[in-house]
Motif scaffolding. Structure first.
Motif, PDB file in Angstrom:
ATOM      1  N   GLU A  96     -23.049  -7.840   0.320  1.00 38.70           N
ATOM      2  CA  GLU A  96     -22.458  -7.201   1.507  1.00 38.70           C
ATOM      3  C   GLU A  96     -21.071  -6.748   1.303  1.00 38.70           C
ATOM      4  OE1 GLU A  96     -24.462 -10.501   4.576  1.00 38.70           O
ATOM      5  OE2 GLU A  96     -22.580 -11.120   3.634  1.00 38.70           O
ATOM      6  N   GLY A  97     -20.495  -6.019   2.457  1.00 36.66           N
ATOM      7  CA  GLY A  97     -19.306  -5.468   2.231  1.00 36.66           C
ATOM      8  C   GLY A  97     -18.994  -4.160   1.903  1.00 36.66           C
ATOM      9  N   GLU A  98     -18.134  -3.803   2.020  1.00 38.01           N
ATOM     10  CA  GLU A  98     -17.604  -2.329   1.493  1.00 38.01           C
ATOM     11  C   GLU A  98     -17.834  -1.872  -0.034  1.00 38.01           C
ATOM     12  OE1 GLU A  98     -13.754   0.628   1.516  1.00 38.01           O
ATOM     13  OE2 GLU A  98     -13.752  -0.948   2.792  1.00 38.01           O
ATOM     14  N   GLU A 150     -21.529  -1.447  -0.311  1.00 33.74           N
ATOM     15  CA  GLU A 150     -21.868  -0.373   0.441  1.00 33.74           C
ATOM     16  C   GLU A 150     -21.688   1.062  -0.301  1.00 33.74           C
ATOM     17  OE1 GLU A 150     -23.683  -0.199   3.426  1.00 33.74           O
ATOM     18  OE2 GLU A 150     -23.609  -2.314   3.559  1.00 33.74           O
ATOM     19  N   ASP A 151     -20.369   0.976  -1.153  1.00 26.96           N
ATOM     20  CA  ASP A 151     -20.051   2.015  -1.845  1.00 26.96           C
ATOM     21  C   ASP A 151     -21.203   1.927  -3.035  1.00 26.96           C
ATOM     22  OD1 ASP A 151     -18.135   2.793  -0.156  1.00 26.96           O
ATOM     23  OD2 ASP A 151     -16.570   1.821  -1.350  1.00 26.96           O
ATOM     24  N   GLU A 169     -24.266   3.659  -2.198  1.00 31.50           N
ATOM     25  CA  GLU A 169     -24.077   5.124  -1.707  1.00 31.50           C
ATOM     26  C   GLU A 169     -24.111   6.004  -3.187  1.00 31.50           C
ATOM     27  OE1 GLU A 169     -20.687   7.871   0.178  1.00 31.50           O
ATOM     28  OE2 GLU A 169     -21.248   6.246   1.338  1.00 31.50           O
TER      29      GLU A 169
END
Length: 145
Positions: free
Chosen positions: A65-67, A70-71, A74
Motif C-alpha cells: 500500500e501507499g505511494e 502505486e508508483d 504504474e
C-alpha cells in the motif's frame, strides 16, 4: 499482367504472415504465467523480550500500500501485476534458536517478480517494525511455479 498478379499475391501473403508473426509475438507474454518467486526471510529481533509470534502476525498482515507501491505498479512492465497479488505471505512461520535464548523468525512469501523485490520488502519491514527487528536476511530465493 499475370506476373504482376502473382507478385501482388505473394507480397500480400508475405505481409499477412508477418502480421500474424507480430500478433503472435505480441500476445506471447499474455499466455505465459506471471513470473513469481518464493522468498524466505530470517528476521532477527533485538532481544528475547520481542514477541515473535505477534511480530509474525504483523509481518504476514503487511500489504503493498501507499505511494511507493502505486508508483511501482504504474511502472511495472507486466500489466497483469496487481498490488493485491504482488505479495502473498505464507500461512505458517518458524522460530529457530540463534543464541542466548534469542530466536529468529522464519517467514516466507511469494511475490510477482516484475513488481516486488526482496529489498523492497526488507525496507518495508524494517521501516514498519524498526523497534522490534534488528536485521533481516534472505534465507532462500527461488522461482515459484
Amino acid at each position: 499482367d499475370e506476373s504482376d498478379d502473382l507478385a501482388d499475391m505473394a507480397a500480400k501473403a508475405k505481409a499477412k504472415r508477418e502480421a500474424e508473426k507480430k500478433e503472435f509475438a505480441a500476445n506471447l507474454h499474455k499466455r505465459q504465467p506471471i513470473g513469481k518467486s518464493r522468498i524466505v526471510f530470517e528476521i532477527k529481533p533485538y532481544d528475547v523480550e520481542t514477541d515473535l509470534k505477534a511480530l509474525a502476525a504483523k509481518v504476514k498482515a503487511l500489504k503493498l500500500e501507499g505511494e511507493f507501491w502505486e508508483d511501482k505498479l504504474e511502472n511495472c512492465p507486466d500489466v497483469r501485476c496487481t498490488l493485491e497479488a504482488g505479495c502473498k505471505w505464507g500461512e505458517g512461520h518458524t522460530l529457530q534458536p540463534v543464541a542466548f535464548g534469542i530466536f529468529k523468525l522464519i517467514v516466507q512469501t511469494v511475490v510477482q517478480d516484475e513488481l516486488v523485490g526482496s529489498d523492497d520488502l526488507i525496507d518495508m519491514m524494517m521501516e514498519k517494525f524498526e523497534d522490534e527487528i534488528q536485521s533481516i536476511d534472505v534465507a532462500a530465493f527461488d522461482k515459484a511455479s
